[in-house]
Design a protein around this motif. Structure first.
Motif, PDB file in Angstrom:
ATOM      1  N   ARG A   1       0.929  -1.038   0.202  1.00  0.00           N
ATOM      2  CA  ARG A   1      -0.193   0.544   0.005  1.00  0.00           C
ATOM      3  C   ARG A   1       0.922   1.468   0.305  1.00  0.00           C
ATOM      4  O   ARG A   1       0.596   2.291  -0.692  1.00  0.00           O
ATOM      5  CB  ARG A   1      -1.130  -0.211   0.732  1.00  0.00           C
ATOM      6  N   CYS A   2       1.851   1.263   1.148  1.00  0.00           N
ATOM      7  CA  CYS A   2       3.003   2.526   0.574  1.00  0.00           C
ATOM      8  C   CYS A   2       3.519   2.685  -0.119  1.00  0.00           C
ATOM      9  O   CYS A   2       3.540   4.052  -0.872  1.00  0.00           O
ATOM     10  CB  CYS A   2       3.919   2.177   1.720  1.00  0.00           C
TER      11      CYS A   2
ATOM     12  N   ASP B   1       2.977   1.603  -3.576  1.00  0.00           N
ATOM     13  CA  ASP B   1       1.491   1.880  -5.138  1.00  0.00           C
ATOM     14  C   ASP B   1       1.401   3.692  -4.388  1.00  0.00           C
ATOM     15  O   ASP B   1       1.130   4.316  -5.197  1.00  0.00           O
ATOM     16  CB  ASP B   1       0.860   0.856  -4.392  1.00  0.00           C
ATOM     17  N   ARG B   2       1.036   3.572  -3.049  1.00  0.00           N
ATOM     18  CA  ARG B   2       0.937   5.216  -2.459  1.00  0.00           C
ATOM     19  C   ARG B   2       1.987   6.103  -3.549  1.00  0.00           C
ATOM     20  O   ARG B   2       1.753   7.723  -4.029  1.00  0.00           O
ATOM     21  CB  ARG B   2       0.847   6.355  -1.197  1.00  0.00           C
ATOM     22  N   THR B   3       3.139   6.124  -3.454  1.00  0.00           N
ATOM     23  CA  THR B   3       4.657   6.607  -3.874  1.00  0.00           C
ATOM     24  C   THR B   3       4.079   6.880  -5.314  1.00  0.00           C
ATOM     25  O   THR B   3       4.297   7.966  -6.526  1.00  0.00           O
ATOM     26  CB  THR B   3       5.970   6.119  -3.762  1.00  0.00           C
TER      27      THR B   3
ATOM     28  N   ALA C   1       1.489   6.767  -7.402  1.00  0.00           N
ATOM     29  CA  ALA C   1       0.038   7.732  -7.082  1.00  0.00           C
ATOM     30  C   ALA C   1       0.452   8.738  -7.245  1.00  0.00           C
ATOM     31  O   ALA C   1      -0.136   9.640  -7.683  1.00  0.00           O
ATOM     32  CB  ALA C   1      -0.397   6.850  -6.062  1.00  0.00           C
ATOM     33  N   MET C   2       1.976   9.059  -6.170  1.00  0.00           N
ATOM     34  CA  MET C   2       1.644  10.805  -6.171  1.00  0.00           C
ATOM     35  C   MET C   2       2.143  11.136  -6.767  1.00  0.00           C
ATOM     36  O   MET C   2       2.704  12.722  -7.296  1.00  0.00           O
ATOM     37  CB  MET C   2       2.406  11.295  -4.194  1.00  0.00           C
TER      38      MET C   2
ATOM     39  N   GLY D   1       6.934   4.652   0.854  1.00  0.00           N
ATOM     40  CA  GLY D   1       5.675   4.967   0.381  1.00  0.00           C
ATOM     41  C   GLY D   1       5.035   4.771   2.582  1.00  0.00           C
ATOM     42  O   GLY D   1       5.810   4.978   3.301  1.00  0.00           O
TER      43      GLY D   1
ATOM     44  N   LEU E   1       1.153   6.852   4.118  1.00  0.00           N
ATOM     45  CA  LEU E   1      -0.044   6.956   3.746  1.00  0.00           C
ATOM     46  C   LEU E   1      -0.294   7.852   4.550  1.00  0.00           C
ATOM     47  O   LEU E   1      -1.595   8.271   4.350  1.00  0.00           O
ATOM     48  CB  LEU E   1      -0.486   5.505   4.240  1.00  0.00           C
ATOM     49  N   GLN E   2       0.190   8.753   5.529  1.00  0.00           N
ATOM     50  CA  GLN E   2       0.411  10.315   5.866  1.00  0.00           C
ATOM     51  C   GLN E   2       1.303  10.905   5.615  1.00  0.00           C
ATOM     52  O   GLN E   2       2.356  10.513   5.537  1.00  0.00           O
ATOM     53  CB  GLN E   2      -0.580   9.963   7.482  1.00  0.00           C
TER      54      GLN E   2
END
Length: 385
Positions: free
Chosen positions: A235-236, A238-240, A242-243, A296, A298-299
């Motif tokens: 999840r972390c 993927d978030r990188t 996506a950003m 990555g 998440l906040q």
């Protein structure tokens, strides 16, 4: 220096589309003979890339490993892919492909020797001895001459192998990475004391911000990592992407495979706030070197990236006596945190003589610029004079 070919040894050449055709024992035995081996060359890492579909025909990485055999023994090998694009390489040739297209020529498919998605220097010309390596280089030339690929690119070879390829007709390209070197520090504070006062003060301030935000860290070895840990890390990761409005290269199956098959090479660092995981980084390591791969969050917490992806790994290096931390591609900002510039290499061969001459000219000019850049960086290194 080029190594003489022993004409009395008859090698059989095979193009291999799957590592299973070689076998783990034969592949890893050859890798372990290399002075510039690392975990990314292992059967477990490469097989995870292929079997997970992360680096596969479907994703534009078609394995065509070049192998040399003496009787039934694997004598030499080159990790090699037919590529229909230039994603996931970290040595950028998009401008070359564009120039081909503007002149009505096809740049793709091309041949690429690299560890997919991994900008780490390591042996590419895998061989049991100098004679087998020389025969492997000759086999590369034969493949180039007898196929319709526009070009061959060998990324991140060690300097000695780069020179051997240059002598065989490849053009060399240099680049820069930033690595942290362990001078036998007993603790993080001892390392900080070697830096200039301003750099030392900034690092302490960055670490203090994370600590005051109530963030704590867990170091999880590959043997301890659970399914939930890998799911959270993904999840972390993927978030990188996506950003950055990009698509991640690696899937969960890949991460779970390396966690299961090479756990002794893996460390997950998980940041937590109020007992809840909020960020993570993945390190690959061997006895001497730690490789920072992915991170990555998440906040957002100020300076959390530096702590999770740099300072916690440096703490791990110091505690375990690792000699070097390679923080990944590019990143001049790493110098302020004690990293120093290191030259990297790639080798390139282009079939079209006009384009080959033009790119050779470009690389000569670029090389001078890289050397000047490294000299400039070394002049303003972060350590006390």
């Amino acid at each position: 220096m080029s190594e003489p070919v022993n004409q009395s040894v008859n090698y059989r050449t095979r193009i291999v589309s799957s590592l299973s055709e070689i076998g783990q024992n034969a592949w890893d035995a050859l890798v372990q003979l290399q002075p510039e081996a690392n975990p990314f060359l292992s059967y477990a890492f490469l097989d995870a890339l292929h079997e997970s579909g992360s680096a596969s025909v479907k994703s534009g990485w078609q394995p065509q490993f070049l192998t040399l055999w003496h009787e039934q023994e694997l004598a030499a090998a080159l990790p090699l892919y037919a590529k229909g694009h230039s994603y996931g390489e970290y040595v950028f040739d998009w401008a070359w492909a564009d120039a081909y297209e503007r002149n009505g020529l096809q740049y793709y498919p091309k041949l690429l020797s690299a560890i997919p998605f991994t900008p780490v220097t390591g042996s590419r010309l895998l061989a049991r001895d100098g004679e087998a390596r020389a025969a492997l280089i000759a086999a590369i030339s034969n493949v180039q001459e007898n196929n319709s690929f526009s070009s061959t690119h060998i990324l991140y070879p060690p300097a000695e192998q780069a020179e051997q390829l240059h002598e065989a007709g490849f053009m060399l390209r240099s680049g820069v990475q930033f690595h942290w070197l362990n001078a036998g520090y007993r603790n993080f504070e001892e390392f900080l004391e070697t830096l200039e006062r301003k750099k030392r003060k900034n690092i302490r301030a960055e670490r203090r911000k994370v600590q005051e935000a109530g963030v704590s860290f867990r170091h999880i070895s590959g043997h301890e990592a659970s399914t939930d840990d890998w799911g959270f890390f993904k999840r972390c990761y993927d978030r990188t992407y996506a950003m950055h409005h990009s698509t991640p290269y690696l899937n969960l199956d890949f991460f779970q495979r390396i966690g299961a098959d090479m756990p002794h090479n893996i460390l997950l660092i998980v940041a937590e706030k109020d007992g809840v995981p909020i960020a993570s980084s993945l390190l690959i390591h061997d006895e001497q070197t730690v490789y920072g791969r992915y991170w990555g969050a998440l906040q957002h917490i100020d300076c959390l990236h530096f702590e999770t992806a740099y300072y916690q790994p440096l703490e791990f290096c110091i505690a375990t006596g690792k000699a070097c931390f390679e923080g990944g591609a590019q990143g001049e900002h790493k110098m302020a945190r004690g990293f120093l510039p290191q030259k990297t290499w790639s080798a390139h061969w282009l079939a079209h003589p006009v384009f080959s001459d033009a790119i050779e000219d470009f690389l000569k000019r670029e090389s001078g610029g890289i050397d000047s850049y490294i000299d400039e960086l070394n002049e303003r290194n972060p350590f006390k004079r």
